[in-house]
Motif scaffolding. Structure first.
Motif, mmCIF file in Angstrom:
data_model
loop_
_atom_site.group_PDB
_atom_site.id
_atom_site.type_symbol
_atom_site.label_atom_id
_atom_site.label_comp_id
_atom_site.label_asym_id
_atom_site.label_seq_id
_atom_site.Cartn_x
_atom_site.Cartn_y
_atom_site.Cartn_z
ATOM 1 N N ARG A 513 38.308 31.327 42.275
ATOM 2 C CA ARG A 513 39.043 31.367 40.907
ATOM 3 C C ARG A 513 40.121 31.068 39.800
ATOM 4 O O ARG A 513 39.883 31.475 39.048
ATOM 5 N N GLN A 516 44.660 32.956 38.356
ATOM 6 C CA GLN A 516 45.223 34.113 37.795
ATOM 7 C C GLN A 516 46.400 34.146 36.426
ATOM 8 O O GLN A 516 47.339 33.875 36.891
ATOM 9 N N SER A 517 45.997 35.329 35.484
ATOM 10 C CA SER A 517 46.994 35.239 34.376
ATOM 11 C C SER A 517 48.622 36.366 35.247
ATOM 12 O O SER A 517 47.734 37.380 35.996
#
Length: 734
Positions: A513, A516-517
């Motif tokens: 993925r 991520q923020s």
């Protein structure tokens, strides 16, 4: 390829010299009918042994004596029979004369040299054997006694005999160019003292020396104008022969395969045993009869050898281009290929892989120079040396290991201002709701709840109830505002982790993925089976953590390590990672069986199996058919409670078929069958392999994980390999 025999006794060596090594019937293509023989090794040169092997010198060395003076160089033991313990008759081992190291040319090379009559190919084989033996000699070691480690001397003496036929099958002696190199059981230390050999390192070097022989042979054949292709097992084969002709010229190989199929076994060791059991009686065939049979067979298939040789001679001599540049590419490929799945590699394994990748394009001397240059530059770091064994890692691997540990230590420099994993109120309420926990499980829960560290561990043996503890941890963390996510390196482990009540996926999927923020949300990541996570995966995981994230690494450092390179779970514990431990096994209720499981958990496998045997839990069924039938019937009784483990693919398939039939007979499985074609991932391919066209096979199905602009194939779409262009390293797909 190179195969090394079990040790030959002095009497065996003398018999083999007379009946095998120097036999006229082994060399039907030799003009002098005696075959080529020669001395090899530093000790041979030191003792002025040159030219053809003389029987007198061979016999003395077989007895551990100096070949010229007859002086006893190593202690000689005569076989004798005596009464041992319990009155049993014992026969002692006779003096070990040495070992037969056999170099076998690929089938197409043998046919070209012998049926095609190109003596240049025979010389190419001979020179390649000489080069390979020179490299093998470097790993010679002397026995220094039971309490002292062997000493690397790099000196041996070997008698090489070149043969050109395989053992006859139904009166047919197939063309098979090969060389027997008898390595005698004597070496010399730097102080001039002679000692018997310690052969361990020579045996360990077989794969590497095979790569050296093949690399040298491929270069020499290409220089002679032959076009090569890589065989099924990585050997250099000369192009221009049909599969049917090669198989017809290999009746001995088919004889061994038939025996393996009949016995239902496979593997290299099984093939050696099969070769011994299927040997025909040595037949004294005339030279005219052998050559006539080969001419007849060659005529049936269109005289392919004559055509291949003529094309090579017309092509002319060829000089390998850019061997140094090709060596660089080969070593880079070997690094990417090997260190994807192992953090430490033996020098021989690195060179072997590089030679396999650069076969026909570079020399083993160029590969060695390139590897040594990179060692000097610091790209490869030597971390251990034991005798002639030299182990290396890469600077990239060392950097990632240090950064993982630094991340853990930096995140775990906590004070009293850092929050506990869960508040005291939550800890008390959750603990009160789980009176079923054992004292050991409750202690582990308390240790984890009271932790303030960002990265912490949970190490427990199999059967200790880790999943139960994780369920309680998940409950407490969620009650304290954490979002709990579980990961595991395999889908099966991820499914097992979901039993703790948390959302789970594979670690690979999480890492795919990307970063991520940071939303400010509190997250607890639980990584199960952490000992199976590689250094690269762990590095990516811990470097993506946000300020409010925590990681719980769960596993058993005594179990299997990662498929890919590294052992970060154990390294983090050694570096001081706070770790809760669970050592008490609760899964097994039977006290006797529990003792066995505890022995297995400690790694005492031999004692555990003995214990099971004493309890009557081990049942031996020597006959293969009866054994498979018994397995199938036992499984069919209670499929949900039985696990069948098979040592090889052939047995696995047979057992599965028998179980399927047994379940059908009991009407547990419907008798109406529907065959479904499924795709099975090729787990043998590394990332480096996927960049090498020759590692693919025609018919392989490719799935694109991302879109390809070059081919126009979209993400998630499939393509099938239709052709392989090794020269340009390209695949033809549809």
């Amino acid at each position: 390829m190179l195969t090394i025999s079990k040790p030959l006794s002095a009497s065996q060596a003398r018999t083999y010299h007379k009946e095998e090594f120097a036999s006229r019937q082994q060399n039907y293509w030799s003009r002098d009918q005696q075959g080529h023989s020669e001395w090899q090794g530093k000790l041979a040169r030191q003792w002025n042994l040159a030219g053809p092997v003389v029987e007198e010198h061979f016999a003395r060395l077989a007895e551990g004596q100096h070949p010229r003076t007859g002086e006893q160089l190593v202690r000689h033991q005569v076989s004798r029979t005596y009464e041992g313990k319990n009155g049993k008759e014992v026969t002692s081992v006779e003096h070990r004369a040495g070992w037969d190291a056999t170099f076998s040319a690929p089938k197409s090379v043998s046919i070209t040299a012998l049926v095609g009559g190109d003596d240049r190919v025979r010389v190419a084989h001979r020179e390649s054997v000489q080069a390979a033996l020179g490299e093998l000699e470097l790993y010679t070691q002397a026995r220094i006694g039971n309490v002292h480690a062997p000493e690397t001397t790099g000196k041996f003496v070997a008698a090489a005999f070149e043969h050109d036929t395989a053992r006859p099958v139904n009166g047919y002696a197939a063309p098979q160019l090969h060389t027997h190199a008898v390595i005698f059981n004597v070496t010399e230390r730097d102080n001039g003292q002679t000692r018997a050999l310690q052969p361990h390192e020579i045996f360990v070097s077989q794969r590497y020396i095979t790569a050296v022989y093949r690399s040298e042979l491929a270069l020499r054949l290409e220089k002679l104008g032959y076009e090569l292709e890589r065989g099924k097992h990585g050997q250099p084969e000369i192009k221009g022969y049909t599969k049917e002709y090669l198989e017809a010229s290999s009746p001995r190989r088919e004889q061994i395969r038939d025996h393996l199929r009949e016995q239902g076994i496979d593997g290299a060791k099984a093939a050696q045993i099969a070769a011994h059991h299927t040997r025909d009686r040595k037949e004294l065939l005339s030279q005219e009869e052998v050559l006539r049979r080969h001419r007849e067979l060659a005529a049936q298939y269109g005289h392919q050898a004559d055509r291949v040789v003529a094309q090579a001679r017309a092509h002319g001599l060829y000089q390998t281009r850019e061997p140094e540049i090709n060596a660089q590419r080969a070593v880079t490929w070997a690094r990417e290929h090997l260190f994807e799945r192992s953090a430490v590699q033996d020098r021989r394994a690195i060179l072997e892989s590089a030679l396999a990748r650069g076969m026909g394009e570079t020399t083993y001397a160029a590969v060695q120079r390139e590897f040594d240059r990179r060692v000097h530059a610091g790209e490869f770091r030597e971390i251990a040396q034991n005798g002639s064994e030299r182990h290396f890692t890469t600077t990239t691997m060392i950097r990632m290991e240090r950064e993982i540990i630094a991340q853990m230590q930096q995140g775990n420099r906590c004070g009293y201002d850092d929050p506990l994993l869960v508040s005291p109120q939550v800890r008390n309420s959750v603990g009160d709701r789980h009176p079923e926990l054992s004292a050991a499980q409750r202690s582990a829960v308390e240790d984890l709840f009271l932790s303030r560290e960002k990265i912490l561990g949970f190490d427990g043996v199999a059967g200790a109830g880790k999943t139960t503890v994780l369920s309680v941890i998940r409950e407490g963390a969620q009650a304290d505002g954490y979002r709990v996510e579980g990961f595991a390196p395999t889908s099966r482990a991820a499914q097992k982790l979901s039993e703790a009540g948390m959302e789970t996926s594979t670690l690979q999927k999480h890492l795919a993925r990307g970063q991520q923020s940071d939303t400010g949300e509190k997250r607890l990541y639980v990584l199960d089976e952490s000992s199976l996570a590689s250094t690269r995966q762990m590095h990516d995981l811990v470097h993506r953590l946000h300020p409010n994230d925590r990681v719980l690494l769960v596993g058993d450092r005594r179990q299997h390590e990662a498929v890919e390179a590294g052992r970060p779970f154990a390294q983090l514990q050694d570096a001081g990672m706070v770790t809760a431990r669970l050592e008490e096994i609760v899964r097994q209720r039977d006290p006797a069986l529990k003792r066995v499981v505890e022995q297995l958990a400690r790694g005492h496998v031999h004692e555990a199996v003995q214990n099971l045997d004493m309890q009557g839990r081990v049942h031996e069924i020597p006959e293969r058919e009866q054994r498979i039938t018994a397995i199938a019937r036992e499984y069919a009784k209670t499929p949900e409670n039985i696990l069948v483990v098979s040592p090889d693919n052939r047995s696995r398939m047979e057992i599965n078929e028998r179980i399927h039939a047994e379940l059908q007979g009991r009407r547990v499985v419907n008798s109406q069958e529907h065959r479904v074609r499924t795709l099975i991932p090729r787990q043998d391919l590394t990332g480096a392999d996927r960049t090498w066209a020759e590692r693919y096979e025609v018919g392989d199905v490719l799935r694109y994980s991302r879109a390809s602009k070059e081919t126009g194939i979209g993400k998630g779409e499939y393509a099938q390999v239709r052709s392989i262009d090794a020269l340009s390293n390209r695949l033809g797909t549809c």
